[in-house]
Structure formats: C-alpha cells, structure tokens
Design an enzyme around this catalytic site. Structure first.
Site, PDB file in Angstrom:
ATOM      1  N   ARG A   1      77.503  89.317 -11.147  1.00  0.00           N
ATOM      2  CA  ARG A   1      76.837  90.300 -11.967  1.00  0.00           C
ATOM      3  C   ARG A   1      78.124  90.173 -13.002  1.00  0.00           C
ATOM      4  O   ARG A   1      77.909  91.258 -14.516  1.00  0.00           O
ATOM      5  CB  ARG A   1      76.903  91.787 -11.637  1.00  0.00           C
ATOM      6  CG  ARG A   1      76.573  92.211 -10.444  1.00  0.00           C
ATOM      7  CD  ARG A   1      74.819  92.289 -10.968  1.00  0.00           C
ATOM      8  NE  ARG A   1      73.665  92.415  -9.723  1.00  0.00           N
ATOM      9  CZ  ARG A   1      72.874  92.196  -8.616  1.00  0.00           C
ATOM     10  NH1 ARG A   1      73.804  90.646  -8.845  1.00  0.00           N
ATOM     11  NH2 ARG A   1      72.669  92.192  -8.116  1.00  0.00           N
TER      12      ARG A   1
ATOM     13  N   SER B   1      70.815  99.175  -9.309  1.00  0.00           N
ATOM     14  CA  SER B   1      72.010  99.609  -9.127  1.00  0.00           C
ATOM     15  C   SER B   1      72.448  99.774  -9.760  1.00  0.00           C
ATOM     16  O   SER B   1      72.720  98.881 -11.003  1.00  0.00           O
ATOM     17  CB  SER B   1      72.565  98.633  -8.429  1.00  0.00           C
ATOM     18  OG  SER B   1      72.160  97.701  -7.237  1.00  0.00           O
TER      19      SER B   1
ATOM     20  N   GLU C   1      77.526  98.839 -12.888  1.00  0.00           N
ATOM     21  CA  GLU C   1      76.581  97.447 -12.909  1.00  0.00           C
ATOM     22  C   GLU C   1      75.618  97.884 -14.551  1.00  0.00           C
ATOM     23  O   GLU C   1      76.168  97.075 -15.048  1.00  0.00           O
ATOM     24  CB  GLU C   1      75.825  97.161 -12.464  1.00  0.00           C
ATOM     25  CG  GLU C   1      74.762  95.599 -12.545  1.00  0.00           C
ATOM     26  CD  GLU C   1      73.687  95.689 -11.193  1.00  0.00           C
ATOM     27  OE1 GLU C   1      73.748  95.364 -10.721  1.00  0.00           O
ATOM     28  OE2 GLU C   1      72.184  95.220 -12.133  1.00  0.00           O
TER      29      GLU C   1
HETATM   30  P1  FAD Z   1      68.357  95.397 -21.175  1.00  0.00           P
HETATM   31  O1  FAD Z   1      68.629  96.401 -20.366  1.00  0.00           O
HETATM   32  O2  FAD Z   1      67.491  94.910 -22.137  1.00  0.00           O
HETATM   33  O3  FAD Z   1      69.740  94.697 -21.497  1.00  0.00           O
HETATM   34  C1  FAD Z   1      71.261  94.786 -20.955  1.00  0.00           C
HETATM   35  C2  FAD Z   1      72.373  93.984 -21.827  1.00  0.00           C
HETATM   36  O4  FAD Z   1      72.442  92.536 -22.193  1.00  0.00           O
HETATM   37  C3  FAD Z   1      71.958  94.812 -22.712  1.00  0.00           C
HETATM   38  O5  FAD Z   1      73.615  94.703 -23.074  1.00  0.00           O
HETATM   39  C4  FAD Z   1      71.269  93.739 -23.970  1.00  0.00           C
HETATM   40  O6  FAD Z   1      72.265  93.993 -24.869  1.00  0.00           O
HETATM   41  C5  FAD Z   1      72.255  92.412 -23.361  1.00  0.00           C
HETATM   42  N1  FAD Z   1      70.482  91.743 -23.864  1.00  0.00           N
HETATM   43  C6  FAD Z   1      69.252  91.499 -23.301  1.00  0.00           C
HETATM   44  N2  FAD Z   1      68.567  90.248 -23.971  1.00  0.00           N
HETATM   45  C7  FAD Z   1      69.423  90.404 -24.062  1.00  0.00           C
HETATM   46  C8  FAD Z   1      69.752  88.743 -25.140  1.00  0.00           C
HETATM   47  N3  FAD Z   1      68.203  87.864 -25.256  1.00  0.00           N
HETATM   48  N4  FAD Z   1      70.745  88.153 -25.854  1.00  0.00           N
HETATM   49  C9  FAD Z   1      71.533  89.154 -25.782  1.00  0.00           C
HETATM   50  N5  FAD Z   1      72.357  90.036 -24.948  1.00  0.00           N
HETATM   51  C10 FAD Z   1      70.743  90.482 -24.576  1.00  0.00           C
HETATM   52  N6  FAD Z   1      69.301  93.384 -11.692  1.00  0.00           N
HETATM   53  C11 FAD Z   1      70.126  92.537 -10.689  1.00  0.00           C
HETATM   54  O7  FAD Z   1      70.261  91.333 -10.810  1.00  0.00           O
HETATM   55  N7  FAD Z   1      69.390  92.226  -9.665  1.00  0.00           N
HETATM   56  C12 FAD Z   1      68.457  93.095  -9.214  1.00  0.00           C
HETATM   57  O8  FAD Z   1      67.947  92.877  -7.973  1.00  0.00           O
HETATM   58  C13 FAD Z   1      67.614  93.977  -9.501  1.00  0.00           C
HETATM   59  N8  FAD Z   1      67.253  94.554  -9.780  1.00  0.00           N
HETATM   60  C14 FAD Z   1      66.580  96.418 -10.460  1.00  0.00           C
HETATM   61  C15 FAD Z   1      65.599  96.868  -9.772  1.00  0.00           C
HETATM   62  C16 FAD Z   1      65.495  97.725 -10.633  1.00  0.00           C
HETATM   63  C17 FAD Z   1      64.560  98.711 -10.306  1.00  0.00           C
HETATM   64  C18 FAD Z   1      65.807  97.629 -12.564  1.00  0.00           C
HETATM   65  C19 FAD Z   1      65.801  98.958 -12.504  1.00  0.00           C
HETATM   66  C20 FAD Z   1      66.895  96.860 -12.095  1.00  0.00           C
HETATM   67  C21 FAD Z   1      67.299  95.948 -11.699  1.00  0.00           C
HETATM   68  N9  FAD Z   1      68.339  95.220 -12.133  1.00  0.00           N
HETATM   69  C22 FAD Z   1      68.705  94.197 -10.929  1.00  0.00           C
HETATM   70  C23 FAD Z   1      68.714  95.029 -13.087  1.00  0.00           C
HETATM   71  C24 FAD Z   1      68.327  94.662 -14.768  1.00  0.00           C
HETATM   72  O9  FAD Z   1      66.880  94.265 -14.402  1.00  0.00           O
HETATM   73  C25 FAD Z   1      68.625  93.556 -15.317  1.00  0.00           C
HETATM   74  O10 FAD Z   1      70.277  93.455 -15.545  1.00  0.00           O
HETATM   75  C26 FAD Z   1      67.685  92.756 -16.383  1.00  0.00           C
HETATM   76  O11 FAD Z   1      68.240  91.119 -16.177  1.00  0.00           O
HETATM   77  C27 FAD Z   1      67.348  93.544 -17.292  1.00  0.00           C
HETATM   78  O12 FAD Z   1      67.203  92.915 -18.087  1.00  0.00           O
HETATM   79  P2  FAD Z   1      66.305  93.547 -19.449  1.00  0.00           P
HETATM   80  O13 FAD Z   1      66.116  92.806 -20.775  1.00  0.00           O
HETATM   81  O14 FAD Z   1      66.052  94.524 -19.262  1.00  0.00           O
HETATM   82  O15 FAD Z   1      67.625  94.166 -20.439  1.00  0.00           O
HETATM   83  N1  EPU Z   2      73.086 101.112   2.823  1.00  0.00           N
HETATM   84  C1  EPU Z   2      73.380 102.733   3.696  1.00  0.00           C
HETATM   85  N2  EPU Z   2      72.752 103.640   3.055  1.00  0.00           N
HETATM   86  C2  EPU Z   2      71.363 103.249   2.354  1.00  0.00           C
HETATM   87  C3  EPU Z   2      70.414 102.298   2.049  1.00  0.00           C
HETATM   88  C4  EPU Z   2      72.132 100.756   1.977  1.00  0.00           C
HETATM   89  O1  EPU Z   2      74.728 102.635   3.915  1.00  0.00           O
HETATM   90  O2  EPU Z   2      70.292 104.327   1.886  1.00  0.00           O
HETATM   91  C5  EPU Z   2      73.686  99.887   3.040  1.00  0.00           C
HETATM   92  C6  EPU Z   2      73.210  98.689   4.416  1.00  0.00           C
HETATM   93  O3  EPU Z   2      74.186  98.626   4.952  1.00  0.00           O
HETATM   94  C7  EPU Z   2      72.594  98.404   3.191  1.00  0.00           C
HETATM   95  C8  EPU Z   2      74.030  97.822   2.250  1.00  0.00           C
HETATM   96  O4  EPU Z   2      74.157  99.163   1.687  1.00  0.00           O
HETATM   97  O5  EPU Z   2      73.303  96.424   4.717  1.00  0.00           O
HETATM   98  C9  EPU Z   2      72.471  96.895   1.566  1.00  0.00           C
HETATM   99  O6  EPU Z   2      71.671  97.461   1.005  1.00  0.00           O
HETATM  100  P1  EPU Z   2      70.227  96.573   0.338  1.00  0.00           P
HETATM  101  O7  EPU Z   2      69.483  95.396   0.614  1.00  0.00           O
HETATM  102  O8  EPU Z   2      69.482  97.658  -0.419  1.00  0.00           O
HETATM  103  O9  EPU Z   2      71.438  95.687  -0.467  1.00  0.00           O
HETATM  104  P2  EPU Z   2      71.890  96.164  -2.221  1.00  0.00           P
HETATM  105  O10 EPU Z   2      73.714  96.199  -1.571  1.00  0.00           O
HETATM  106  O11 EPU Z   2      71.857  98.255  -2.158  1.00  0.00           O
HETATM  107  C10 EPU Z   2      72.272  94.499  -3.846  1.00  0.00           C
HETATM  108  C11 EPU Z   2      71.720  94.209  -5.408  1.00  0.00           C
HETATM  109  C12 EPU Z   2      70.380  94.261  -5.538  1.00  0.00           C
HETATM  110  C13 EPU Z   2      69.656  92.982  -5.255  1.00  0.00           C
HETATM  111  C14 EPU Z   2      69.675  93.716  -3.537  1.00  0.00           C
HETATM  112  C15 EPU Z   2      69.014  92.177  -3.084  1.00  0.00           C
HETATM  113  C16 EPU Z   2      74.324  94.925  -6.490  1.00  0.00           C
HETATM  114  C17 EPU Z   2      74.801  95.728  -6.929  1.00  0.00           C
HETATM  115  N3  EPU Z   2      72.742  95.718  -5.825  1.00  0.00           N
HETATM  116  O12 EPU Z   2      71.770  95.806  -3.136  1.00  0.00           O
HETATM  117  O13 EPU Z   2      70.443  94.567  -7.183  1.00  0.00           O
HETATM  118  O14 EPU Z   2      68.479  93.415  -5.763  1.00  0.00           O
HETATM  119  O15 EPU Z   2      71.387  93.515  -2.954  1.00  0.00           O
HETATM  120  O16 EPU Z   2      70.356  91.434  -2.949  1.00  0.00           O
HETATM  121  O17 EPU Z   2      74.286  94.260  -6.014  1.00  0.00           O
HETATM  122  C18 EPU Z   2      70.435  95.718  -8.954  1.00  0.00           C
HETATM  123  O18 EPU Z   2      71.557  94.831  -9.504  1.00  0.00           O
HETATM  124  O19 EPU Z   2      70.277  96.139  -9.814  1.00  0.00           O
HETATM  125  C19 EPU Z   2      69.762  94.974  -7.685  1.00  0.00           C
HETATM  126  C20 EPU Z   2      69.014  96.012  -7.316  1.00  0.00           C
END
Ligand code: FAD
Ligand code: EPU
Length: 337
Positions: free
Chosen positions: A164, A238, A333
């Site tokens: 991240r 997250s 994050e």
């Molecule tokens: P924004 O929120 O618009 O911007 C994020 C940051 O990047 C800001 O600081 C912005 O200024 C900057 N930025 C955006 N675009 C540019 C650009 N073109 N040039 C320079 N700077 C820029 N993240 C994960 O890594 N893994 C996941 O599994 C994951 N799951 C998610 C699930 C949900 C339901 C949600 C809501 C979010 C999740 N995220 C996850 C976080 C998010 O989706 C990512 O960080 C994504 O890359 C953000 O993209 P965005 O275009 O919405 O960025």
């Molecule tokens: N867990 C609990 N209680 C709960 C849910 C989860 O204790 O209610 C614990 C369990 O031990 C479980 C562990 O958390 O095994 C991991 O949970 P999960 O698989 O849902 O993944 P996460 O660690 O919460 C991370 C990333 C996600 C990504 C998933 C899958 C981060 C901060 N988050 O979530 O990314 O999609 O793994 O790879 O690394 C994001 O960055 O926004 C994001 C959603």
C-alpha cells in the site's frame, strides 16, 4: 477549459462526504491537464487530483482546484508470443480494465477484480488483493510534473512500491499527476489461487477448468460477500493497513491471545487489523451516522450524513483502543484531505 465553482464533492467520493471544492474541472486528455495546472499556477490556487474518490476522506471544504482525471484509452504497445504491453489512460476505471484484459485472455489482473477507482490511482498505493499487487505487472508510468509541466517516465524501480505504498505518497507527494500506466500481461496463464478463499469458492462454483474469468468471478463473489458496496453504504474499503510486528512481539501476544492470526513476511508477522479491531470491541458499532462495518471491522462506514470529522474521530478512538489492548499502532490506508 470548463472550470466550475463551489461544487459539492458528495458524488465524487465513495464515503459520500458532502464537502465542496472551490473550483472543479475534468481533464479528458494531457492538454486539458496541463492547461488546468497552468491556470492554477497563474492564479496561485492549490490543486487536488481526483480519480474515483475511493481512497480519500474529506475532512474540510477544498480551497483549491480539484482536477478529476478522465484520460481514457487502452493502447497495445507490444506483443510477443508470451506477453503484451498495454498503456492505459489514468482515467480508465480499474475494473473495466480488468474485464477488458480477461476478454483478451491476457493474464495478470484477474485477482485484482472489482477494486474501485481508476488506473491512474493504482500505482499510488500499489493496489493489491488476493495475493497480487500491481507492482507484479507494472512496467512504467507517465506523469506530469506539477512544477514545470514536463512529462516524466517512471520505471518500476523508481516508484518504491511496497505494501500500500509508493514514492508518490512520500518524497513525490503532490508533485506528479499520473496520466498513463503501462502493464506487462501474460498470454500464457499463471493462475494464483492459493490466497484466502479463492480455491474454496472455485470448488463451490463447480469450476473444473481454471480460467482468468473463473478466478475473476470467484474474487468478485468473495469481495461482494465481505465488503460493503459504496453505492449502498459510504466507505473507502480498508480504513487501516494490516500492521506487521516483530516476530518476538507476535509470540508474546500469542501467549495471551492463542487465537491471534498472523502471517509471516520478510519484516515480521502481519496481523489482520480486522481481528485487532474486532477484539477491541468495535465490530458493528454505530455512532450516529458513522460506524464500523458489521461484517468487516476494517471498513469504517458512513450511513448517510456522517462527516469526515466524525470518521476521523472514530478512527482515532479505534487506534487508541487497539494500542491500549495490544500495543500495536494502526496506520490509516485512506488519504485524509
Ligand atoms: P482517489 O480516491 O480518487 O485518489 C486516491 C489518492 O490518489 C489521492 O491522494 C489522489 O490525489 C491520488 N490520485 C488519484 N489519481 C491520481 C493520478 N492520476 N495522479 C496522481 N495522483 C492521483 N485498495 C486496494 O489496494 N485493494 C483493495 O482490495 C481495495 N478494495 C477496496 C474496496 C472498496 C469497497 C473501496 C471503496 C476501496 C477499496 N480500495 C482497495 C481502495 C481504492 O479502491 C484504491 O486505493 C484505488 O486505487 C483508489 O482509486 P481512486 O481512483 O478512487 O483514487
Ligand atoms: N477478520 C476478523 N474479523 C472479521 C473479518 C476478518 O477477525 O470480521 C480477520 C480474519 O482473521 C481474516 C482476516 O481478518 O482472516 C483477513 O480478513 P480479509 O480476508 O477480509 O482481508 P483484510 O486483511 O481485511 C485485505 C486488504 C483488502 C483486500 C483483501 C484481500 C488491507 C488493509 N486490506 O483485507 O484491501 O481486498 O485483504 O486481499 O491490506 C483495501 O485496501 O481497501 C482493501 C479492501
């Protein structure tokens, strides 16, 4: 160049926070982007770059020009019998790109299905899920220098990718606007199904023959079962990162909490923040219009009219209580604005 004034950003962030931008405009191409950056410089206005708003938390009105990046296009740069190189506009929706590559039978992005946001934001925090991070398929990116408007190319080694993390969140914070990202994808499959519940989900779905589409579908159904849809409840995925602690600290915690989950990595043991937050008693708790999601405590939510300040206050209380109980610091994050 169409610059709007005093625009609500509620529809432009997945938390659904209602704060305003002093100025707002959309960049459809590199020329728009440079013209907008020059405009801001000449009027001494600050700039915020916005993609899909899925990783930001608005805590105040933005006294600046917000530039939403909608630079589109997917270009095939190179093709060999084994690989393709594609250059993708920063405004392309991440999941649209994933689906497009699966349609072409190009492997590498399937585990990253359904992550919200844009391609341009993907290198910002080296997005990752289900055992894959974009650094594994990243070739290079092009970005505009916000000071002199030149276009600079960054190779993978220049980006300092980590969990991240990237250079664009630290040394180069607010210095570059990413306008395209080039990915190297495989024509011969290299399926990654060992992470989390992928294998089990494939079995449940009766998949006998692996394919990019089958993996993508499995990831999509796992994500839908775990994570709230921002269209229904405001959230940013997250809220905190999963902390890595020294192995010795993990062993000490295990004496008091034998069930504590942990995953070894090069720096120590990664502990799921969701587990720590649940143990500290926050899972499913609601305070007015903000709260901690009932299925996934790592996700803070806005039920409607919550403010960024309410979410920051809740996040600080969570950090303090997790620290008091486990002596582990949680780092956000999400990008606070
Ligand atoms: P924004 O929120 O618009 O911007 C994020 C940051 O990047 C800001 O600081 C912005 O200024 C900057 N930025 C955006 N675009 C540019 C650009 N073109 N040039 C320079 N700077 C820029 N993240 C994960 O890594 N893994 C996941 O599994 C994951 N799951 C998610 C699930 C949900 C339901 C949600 C809501 C979010 C999740 N995220 C996850 C976080 C998010 O989706 C990512 O960080 C994504 O890359 C953000 O993209 P965005 O275009 O919405 O960025
Ligand atoms: N867990 C609990 N209680 C709960 C849910 C989860 O204790 O209610 C614990 C369990 O031990 C479980 C562990 O958390 O095994 C991991 O949970 P999960 O698989 O849902 O993944 P996460 O660690 O919460 C991370 C990333 C996600 C990504 C998933 C899958 C981060 C901060 N988050 O979530 O990314 O999609 O793994 O790879 O690394 C994001 O960055 O926004 C994001 C959603």
């Amino acid at each position: 160049m169409n610059i709007l004034e005093n625009i609500s950003l509620k529809a432009y962030n997945t938390f659904g926070i209602d704060k305003k931008a002093k100025y707002f405009s959309i960049a459809h191409n590199l020329e728009d982007l440079i013209a907008l950056l020059k405009w801001a410089k000449s009027y001494e206005e600050k700039v915020l770059i916005l993609g899909g708003g899925s990783n930001i938390l608005l805590t105040q009105d933005l006294n600046c020009l917000v530039i939403k990046i909608e630079i589109m296009g997917i270009t095939l740069l190179e093709e060999t019998p084994d690989e393709v190189l594609i250059e993708v506009g920063a405004g392309v929706i991440w999941h649209d790109l994933v689906l497009y590559t699966i349609d072409q039978n190009w492997g590498g992005l399937e585990n990253l299905s359904l992550i919200p946001g844009t391609v341009g934001a993907s290198p910002m925090q080296n997005i990752g899920a289900y055992g894959v991070e974009i650094k594994e398929v990243f070739e290079n990116l092009k970005a505009v220098d916000r000071n002199d408007f030149s276009v600079r190319k960054f190779e993978s080694a220049d980006c300092n990718f980590g969990y991240r993390e990237s250079i664009f969140k630290h040394e180069f914070k607010n210095q570059f606007v990413i306008c395209s990202v080039t990915f190297r994808l495989r024509k011969s499959p290299d399926f990654k199904i060992t992470y989390g519940a992928i294998q089990q989900t494939l079995q449940e779905k009766g998949v006998n023959e692996l394919s990019l589409k089958a993996i993508s579908d499995a990831v999509i159904s796992i994500r839908k079962s775990k994570l709230p849809d921002p269209k229904e409840i405001g959230n940013s995925g997250s809220f905190f990162k999963n902390p890595t602690i020294p192995n010795s600290e993990f062993e000490k915690l295990k004496e008091n909490y034998p069930d504590i989950p942990g995953y070894k990595n090069e720096e120590g043991t990664k502990v799921p923040a969701a587990w720590l937050i649940e143990q500290a008693g926050w899972k499913g708790k609601r305070f007015g219009d903000v709260g901690v999601h009932q299925n996934q405590p790592l996700v803070l939510v806005n039920y409607g009219n919550g403010s960024g300040e309410d979410i920051v206050a809740l996040s600080k209380k969570i950090q303090m209580s997790v620290f008091d109980k486990f002596q582990i610091e949680l780092s956000p994050e999400v990008n606070f604005l």
